[in-house]
Design a protein around this motif. Structure first.
Motif, PDB file in Angstrom:
ATOM      1  N   GLU A 303       0.835  -1.200   0.000  1.00 32.53           N
ATOM      2  CA  GLU A 303       0.000   0.000   0.000  1.00 32.53           C
ATOM      3  C   GLU A 303       0.867   1.247   0.000  1.00 32.53           C
ATOM      4  N   THR A 304       0.290   2.358  -0.444  1.00 35.02           N
ATOM      5  CA  THR A 304       1.005   3.632  -0.448  1.00 35.02           C
ATOM      6  C   THR A 304       1.286   4.056   0.988  1.00 35.02           C
ATOM      7  N   ALA A 305       2.391   4.799   1.183  1.00 34.76           N
ATOM      8  CA  ALA A 305       2.772   5.173   2.555  1.00 34.76           C
ATOM      9  C   ALA A 305       3.476   6.526   2.612  1.00 34.76           C
ATOM     10  N   ASN A 306       3.326   7.334   1.571  1.00 36.71           N
ATOM     11  CA  ASN A 306       3.953   8.656   1.615  1.00 36.71           C
ATOM     12  C   ASN A 306       3.299   9.494   2.712  1.00 36.71           C
ATOM     13  N   PRO A 307       4.086  10.071   3.647  1.00 36.77           N
ATOM     14  CA  PRO A 307       3.516  10.834   4.763  1.00 36.77           C
ATOM     15  C   PRO A 307       2.646  12.018   4.329  1.00 36.77           C
ATOM     16  N   THR A 308       2.812  12.509   3.102  1.00 41.17           N
ATOM     17  CA  THR A 308       2.018  13.658   2.638  1.00 41.17           C
ATOM     18  C   THR A 308       0.652  13.252   2.093  1.00 41.17           C
ATOM     19  N   ASN A 309       0.428  11.953   1.904  1.00 38.66           N
ATOM     20  CA  ASN A 309      -0.871  11.490   1.401  1.00 38.66           C
ATOM     21  C   ASN A 309      -1.961  11.690   2.447  1.00 38.66           C
ATOM     22  N   LYS A 310      -3.124  12.156   2.001  1.00 41.76           N
ATOM     23  CA  LYS A 310      -4.254  12.314   2.922  1.00 41.76           C
ATOM     24  C   LYS A 310      -4.908  10.965   3.208  1.00 41.76           C
ATOM     25  N   ILE A 311      -4.869  10.081   2.239  1.00 41.67           N
ATOM     26  CA  ILE A 311      -5.302   8.698   2.448  1.00 41.67           C
ATOM     27  C   ILE A 311      -4.315   7.792   1.728  1.00 41.67           C
ATOM     28  N   ASN A 312      -4.209   6.551   2.196  1.00 41.10           N
ATOM     29  CA  ASN A 312      -3.350   5.565   1.547  1.00 41.10           C
ATOM     30  C   ASN A 312      -4.192   4.386   1.086  1.00 41.10           C
ATOM     31  N   LEU A 313      -3.887   3.868  -0.103  1.00 39.52           N
ATOM     32  CA  LEU A 313      -4.654   2.778  -0.689  1.00 39.52           C
ATOM     33  C   LEU A 313      -3.770   1.572  -0.966  1.00 39.52           C
ATOM     34  N   ILE A 314      -4.367   0.394  -0.926  1.00 43.83           N
ATOM     35  CA  ILE A 314      -3.673  -0.839  -1.303  1.00 43.83           C
ATOM     36  C   ILE A 314      -3.442  -0.801  -2.808  1.00 43.83           C
ATOM     37  N   THR A 315      -2.217  -1.046  -3.231  1.00 45.67           N
ATOM     38  CA  THR A 315      -1.867  -0.979  -4.655  1.00 45.67           C
ATOM     39  C   THR A 315      -1.635  -2.349  -5.275  1.00 45.67           C
ATOM     40  N   ASP A 316      -1.316  -3.337  -4.434  1.00 45.78           N
ATOM     41  CA  ASP A 316      -1.011  -4.664  -4.970  1.00 45.78           C
ATOM     42  C   ASP A 316      -1.446  -5.723  -3.958  1.00 45.78           C
ATOM     43  N   VAL A 317      -2.051  -6.779  -4.464  1.00 46.99           N
ATOM     44  CA  VAL A 317      -2.505  -7.864  -3.590  1.00 46.99           C
ATOM     45  C   VAL A 317      -2.349  -9.181  -4.338  1.00 46.99           C
ATOM     46  N   VAL A 318      -1.876 -10.204  -3.622  1.00 48.83           N
ATOM     47  CA  VAL A 318      -1.665 -11.504  -4.264  1.00 48.83           C
ATOM     48  C   VAL A 318      -1.813 -12.601  -3.222  1.00 48.83           C
ATOM     49  N   LEU A 319      -2.222 -13.784  -3.674  1.00 52.21           N
ATOM     50  CA  LEU A 319      -2.343 -14.954  -2.806  1.00 52.21           C
ATOM     51  C   LEU A 319      -1.406 -16.037  -3.310  1.00 52.21           C
ATOM     52  N   GLU A 320      -0.603 -16.609  -2.409  1.00 54.84           N
ATOM     53  CA  GLU A 320       0.352 -17.648  -2.757  1.00 54.84           C
ATOM     54  C   GLU A 320       0.230 -18.798  -1.755  1.00 54.84           C
ATOM     55  N   PRO A 321       0.753 -19.986  -2.081  1.00 58.28           N
ATOM     56  CA  PRO A 321       0.809 -21.059  -1.083  1.00 58.28           C
ATOM     57  C   PRO A 321       1.576 -20.570   0.149  1.00 58.28           C
ATOM     58  N   ASN A 322       1.165 -20.988   1.330  1.00 54.38           N
ATOM     59  CA  ASN A 322       1.781 -20.437   2.536  1.00 54.38           C
ATOM     60  C   ASN A 322       3.170 -20.983   2.845  1.00 54.38           C
ATOM     61  N   ASN A 323       3.656 -21.928   2.033  1.00 57.37           N
ATOM     62  CA  ASN A 323       5.018 -22.423   2.249  1.00 57.37           C
ATOM     63  C   ASN A 323       6.040 -21.715   1.356  1.00 57.37           C
ATOM     64  N   ILE A 324       5.620 -20.629   0.716  1.00 52.51           N
ATOM     65  CA  ILE A 324       6.549 -19.800  -0.065  1.00 52.51           C
ATOM     66  C   ILE A 324       7.020 -18.650   0.810  1.00 52.51           C
ATOM     67  N   HIS A 325       8.326 -18.423   0.826  1.00 59.02           N
ATOM     68  CA  HIS A 325       8.905 -17.389   1.682  1.00 59.02           C
ATOM     69  C   HIS A 325       8.468 -15.999   1.230  1.00 59.02           C
ATOM     70  N   ASP A 326       8.314 -15.092   2.208  1.00 56.55           N
ATOM     71  CA  ASP A 326       7.878 -13.720   1.907  1.00 56.55           C
ATOM     72  C   ASP A 326       8.787 -13.035   0.890  1.00 56.55           C
ATOM     73  N   ALA A 327      10.088 -13.253   1.018  1.00 53.99           N
ATOM     74  CA  ALA A 327      11.046 -12.623   0.095  1.00 53.99           C
ATOM     75  C   ALA A 327      10.838 -13.122  -1.338  1.00 53.99           C
ATOM     76  N   THR A 328      10.498 -14.392  -1.483  1.00 53.87           N
ATOM     77  CA  THR A 328      10.236 -14.957  -2.817  1.00 53.87           C
ATOM     78  C   THR A 328       8.982 -14.338  -3.428  1.00 53.87           C
ATOM     79  N   ILE A 329       7.968 -14.117  -2.592  1.00 55.27           N
ATOM     80  CA  ILE A 329       6.735 -13.464  -3.067  1.00 55.27           C
ATOM     81  C   ILE A 329       7.047 -12.055  -3.545  1.00 55.27           C
TER      82      ILE A 329
END
Length: 564
Positions: A303-329
């Motif tokens: 999600e966006t996280a610039n401190p100057t934003n009045k609101i922040n929105l999710i920009t990317d979402v994905v579902l993977e098998p839970n045995n895949i490492h976060d770094a690989t995702i």
């Protein structure tokens, strides 16, 4: 036959809205359902779904924007399907959200929405095209532009998404799959096997293991291994195309191995996390994280996280098998993220998201990866790499030595002064000690490109201003919003396709909720009330110093300050 639904654009003379009072109309315009109509429903690109329908002239399809919109509403309010259709039929706000203007309009049937979801899943399996992700990307792109949200700084995190499956033990799973396989057989063969395998077939898998003593488990497993081997060799040619046999075959190879014509049980510590956890969800995987066992999937959001934003929105979402490492995702998602938000220059995440490949992508695209912590054992005597230019590196040790690195054939090398090192209190625990030259006055330390990028990642956080060091923390609140439909770690549904539907629709709902809160803001009447109550309390304080603001008035005063 595909047909766009644009009826909602034509205002009806005797619509629901025309019968409302002024107060009701005002409340309608301020409702999240009206915001849904403006920011979600009217912007769903129905043409993306044309591939699901026939080109021949036939009965028109159920409106796609109503189907997709209904799924988003379901996740927005965390409804069951019964709740959804109750509101579709009788809730004026819900019908308004889907552009339905009259009370006598008949909504689509339950079968239509289930068939629609099945078509989307089949299309994804056949072509690899995820139509629901396209909806999310299209809506988010418009929202980012409309509200002027900066996407250069983002943050991300992952969370476990458990499948709604029974938690089988190993023995119970083997018996359950065996029973389902036996039910698949022809009546004559099934009756014969039921007599031979009466100890399994006369009861459920749960009832069977309930009577097993702990000391009898090895014996029971050995008997099951023989049963599995005999059945597999007998039916592999005649039943290989049947779905339940494929599950039976998978379990057979995952739990048993044949050596010298003898079937053996694979030990528990040799079983991998991708083995079948339930015959009801063949895609769910196993993960043990923070003392929690989860059988299902892993969701990842950015999600966006610039401190100057009045609101922040999710920009990317994905579902993977839970045995895949976060770094690989993250490694897989970065190209997608850059395609959607090419100005990404700073990414905040936790320690699980770093690896050599991620470092290379970050370096190539000039993105600073900010990690609050780096996993691994902390060095007792830290050595830092200082990049002066592309081909010039200096290295400093914790004791203060600063040396220029020289390029060798395979890596970079640094020579530290042995005399200085011998007097250092960290001498014995320094990384250079294992490369020490006994006949020279130098100690050596080698590093390559991976170490350069890792060190750069470590220093990114140290260089960050203090006010930006807590940017990542707020993503935990977003994760909580994403998990509002997950009870006791599990979804209401099974299977990856339905889990993907959940995570995408929920992400759209979370973004809409934030937009709605921002759009509505503080009502003018609230500001007027704040002025009146503040003035009244100031007078009271002037004449009665012991008087304190009530909790309500304190809240109104806070509103006034925020509005100002």
């Amino acid at each position: 036959m595909f047909k766009k639904n644009e009826d909602y654009k034509q205002y009806e003379l005797f619509s629901i809205a025309s019968t409302l009072s002024k107060k009701q109309s005002k409340l309608l315009r301020k409702s999240i359902e009206h915001n849904f109509l403006i920011n979600i429903f009217s912007k769903i690109n129905e043409s993306d779904f044309e591939v699901l329908y026939s080109n021949k002239k036939s009965r028109p399809n159920t409106p796609v924007n109503q189907l997709v919109g209904s799924l988003i509403l379901k996740h927005l309010f965390n409804w069951t399907y019964d709740d959804l259709f109750r509101n579709l039929n009788f809730n004026i706000l819900t019908r308004h959200a889907l552009g339905i203007q009259s009370l006598d309009y008949n909504i689509f049937s339950e079968a239509s929405i289930f068939n629609f979801q099945n078509r989307i899943s089949e299309h994804f399996i056949t072509t690899g095209q995820d139509l629901l992700s396209q909806v999310f990307d299209s809506l988010t792109k418009d929202q980012l532009n409309e509200f002027g949200i900066k996407t250069d700084i983002q943050r991300g995190d992952s969370f476990l998404v458990g499948s709604n499956i029974f938690d089988y033990t190993r023995l119970q799973l083997l018996v359950e799959v065996l029973l389902r396989f036996l039910k698949m057989l022809e009546k004559e063969g099934r009756i014969k096997l039921n007599v031979l395998l009466e100890k399994y077939t006369k009861q459920t898998a749960g009832q069977y293991i309930y009577r097993i003593q702990k000391e009898d488990l090895p014996k029971e497993m050995n008997q099951l291994s023989e049963v599995y081997h005999d059945l597999y060799t007998s039916y592999k040619d005649s039943c290989e195309e049947k779905s339940i046999f494929k599950i039976f075959e998978r379990v057979y190879y995952e739990h048993f191995i044949v050596i010298d014509n003898k079937v053996n049980i694979i030990s528990s510590n040799q079983l991998h996390s991708g083995i079948l956890t339930s015959p009801d969800d063949t895609e769910a995987t196993y993960r043990y994280k923070r003392r929690i066992i989860s059988k299902g999937y892993s969701g990842h959001i950015s999600e966006t996280a610039n401190p100057t934003n009045k609101i922040n929105l999710i920009t990317d979402v994905v579902l993977e098998p839970n045995n895949i490492h976060d770094a690989t995702i993250l490694e897989k998602r970065l190209p997608e993220m850059l395609d959607k938000t090419p100005d990404l220059s700073e990414y905040h995440c936790d320690g699980a998201y770093g690896n050599a490949e991620v470092d290379k992508i970050m370096e190539k695209n000039d993105i600073a990866q900010i990690q609050a912590a780096i996993p691994g054992r902390k060095a007792f005597a830290e050595i830092k790499i200082i990049e002066k230019s592309t081909d010039e590196y200096w290295v400093s040790c914790e004791n203060g030595q600063l040396c220029k690195a020289e390029k060798t054939e395979k890596a970079w090398r640094v020579k530290f002064d042995t005399k200085v090192c011998s007097e250092c209190p960290l001498n014995e625990i320094c990384a250079t000690s294992k490369h020490m030259r006994k006949k020279t006055s130098s100690r050596l330390w080698y590093f390559g490109q991976d170490k350069i990028l890792l060190d750069k990642r470590k220093q990114n956080f140290e260089k960050l201003p203090k006010e930006k060091r807590k940017i990542r923390a707020n993503v935990e609140a977003t994760v909580k919003e994403m998990k509002r439909g997950i009870k006791n770690g599990k979804l209401r549904v099974r299977g990856q396709a339905k889990a993907v539907l959940y995570i995408i629709m929920t992400a759209i709902a979370v973004n809409l909720t934030r937009i709605h809160k921002y759009s509505v803001g503080i009502e003018p009447i609230s500001i007027l009330n704040a002025i009146i109550y503040t003035y009244f309390n100031l007078i009271m304080l002037a004449y009665h110093p012991q008087t304190t603001f009530s909790q309500k008035n304190q809240h109104i005063l806070t509103q006034f300050k925020n509005a100002a």
